[in-house]
Design an enzyme around this catalytic site. Structure first.
Site, PDB file in Angstrom:
ATOM      1  N   GLY A 178       0.781  -1.230   0.000  1.00  0.00           N
ATOM      2  CA  GLY A 178       0.000   0.000   0.000  1.00  0.00           C
ATOM      3  C   GLY A 178       0.809   1.275   0.000  1.00  0.00           C
ATOM      4  CE  LYS A 179       2.595   3.068   4.137  1.00  0.00           C
ATOM      5  NZ  LYS A 179       1.611   2.010   4.452  1.00  0.00           N
TER       6      LYS A 179
ATOM      7  CE  LYS B 218      14.807  -0.793  -2.327  1.00  0.00           C
ATOM      8  NZ  LYS B 218      14.993  -2.275  -2.200  1.00  0.00           N
ATOM      9  CB  ALA B 219      18.482   6.113  -3.852  1.00  0.00           C
TER      10      ALA B 219
ATOM     11  CD  GLU C  84      10.367  23.196 -10.173  1.00  0.00           C
ATOM     12  OE1 GLU C  84      10.913  22.709  -9.167  1.00  0.00           O
ATOM     13  OE2 GLU C  84      10.992  23.470 -11.219  1.00  0.00           O
TER      14      GLU C  84
ATOM     15  CD  GLU D 124      13.076  21.004  -4.164  1.00  0.00           C
ATOM     16  OE1 GLU D 124      13.665  21.998  -3.662  1.00  0.00           O
ATOM     17  OE2 GLU D 124      13.190  20.682  -5.344  1.00  0.00           O
TER      18      GLU D 124
ATOM     19  NE  ARG E 246      15.218  29.241  -6.001  1.00  0.00           N
ATOM     20  CZ  ARG E 246      15.486  29.566  -4.735  1.00  0.00           C
ATOM     21  NH1 ARG E 246      15.918  30.786  -4.428  1.00  0.00           N
ATOM     22  NH2 ARG E 246      15.321  28.683  -3.765  1.00  0.00           N
TER      23      ARG E 246
END
Length: 278
Positions: free
Chosen positions: A76-77, A81-82, A136, A141, A176
């Site tokens: 359910g997620k 992955k790194a 954007e 982050e 920005r």
């Protein structure tokens, strides 16, 4: 529509008070209006829904390389992955997805997410365009375990900070409008007060009000806003991704081999449009 936005500003002011008493989801809709779920931009991640999501495989700078296999749905997620990659330049393989549907204001989106415990950015954002020309909105982050002690917020604070931002680039000139919020400053009654982003699931929210203003939410609390320096002109896709850079230090290869640390998890995403009641 101007009257709608004025009413919503009043409701957002009220949220500052009531958020200390209970956890809110989307901002309260003004009289005569309601929040309606946008199904194509909402997901419980019981499986990978290819009708809603694309793999987004353009690359950031090295050492990142975006690979489809780094994205999966388990228990359910949504899992991004790194890991170590067999390449001397692009030695960190990771992943990113983007929604097939686009959306514009007035809208609200939120997700429940847990960061990877490595020196990399866990990201939840909206975008349309490229580095030269784009709208954007970065909702979150977060680098939950930075390796660079010179990072601008300080290595001790960075794992607690939700960085939010608006980017509006025209012909290479990017303007920005940044903002930042820390779990250390959540209300005393908030169960996630003082918890970093890899030790617990946190809820991140954006209320995109109009052609300039974005309001940020963290764990059910209103934590500020940003105003774009140019008017938004595009409908945007929603993205999730995990990537690293030299600003805060790259993850070491031992971290990338550790499956208890190297994965970003998204429990769900819910997205809403403001609609007039019938």
């Amino acid at each position: 529509m101007d009257r709608i936005y004025i009413n919503l500003k009043l409701f957002l002011t009220i949220l500052f008070i009531i958020n200390t008493l209970c956890v809110m989801s989307q901002p309260m809709a003004p009289k005569g209006y309601k929040w309606e779920v946008v199904k194509v931009l909402s997901d419980e991640f019981n499986d990978f829904d290819e009708l809603k999501w694309n793999y987004s495989l353009w690359n950031y700078d090295a050492p990142n390389i975006m690979i489809k296999s780094q994205v999966s749905v388990k228990n359910g997620k949504l899992c991004i992955k790194a890991e170590n990659h067999n390449d001397s330049v692009r030695w960190m393989k990771t992943g990113r997805i983007m929604s097939k549907a686009q959306i514009s204001y007035p809208m609200y989106t939120e997700c429940r997410m847990k960061a990877a415990d490595i020196s990399a950015y866990n990201t939840y954002w909206l975008n349309n365009g490229n580095s030269e020309n784009r709208n954007e909105i970065d909702i979150c982050e977060n680098n939950a375990n930075p390796n660079n002690p010179k990072t601008k917020h300080g290595i001790a604070d960075f794992p607690y900070i939700m960085q939010s931002n608006i980017h509006h680039a025209v012909n290479g000139k990017n303007l920005r409008s940044p903002s930042a919020a820390s779990t250390k400053f959540l209300s005393e009654k908030n169960k996630n007060k003082g918890k970093n982003f890899h030790e617990a699931y946190h809820t991140f929210g954006l209320y995109w009000e109009d052609d300039r203003k974005c309001h940020w939410f963290l764990d059910g609390e209103y934590v500020g806003f940003s105003s774009a320096q140019r008017k938004f002109t595009r409908e945007l896709n929603i993205y999730f991704g995990l990537w690293s850079n030299s600003w805060d230090g790259f993850p070491n290869k031992k971290e990338l081999d550790d499956n208890s640390k190297n994965t970003m998890y998204v429990d769900w995403i819910h997205t809403y449009k403001l609609c007039r009641k019938k």
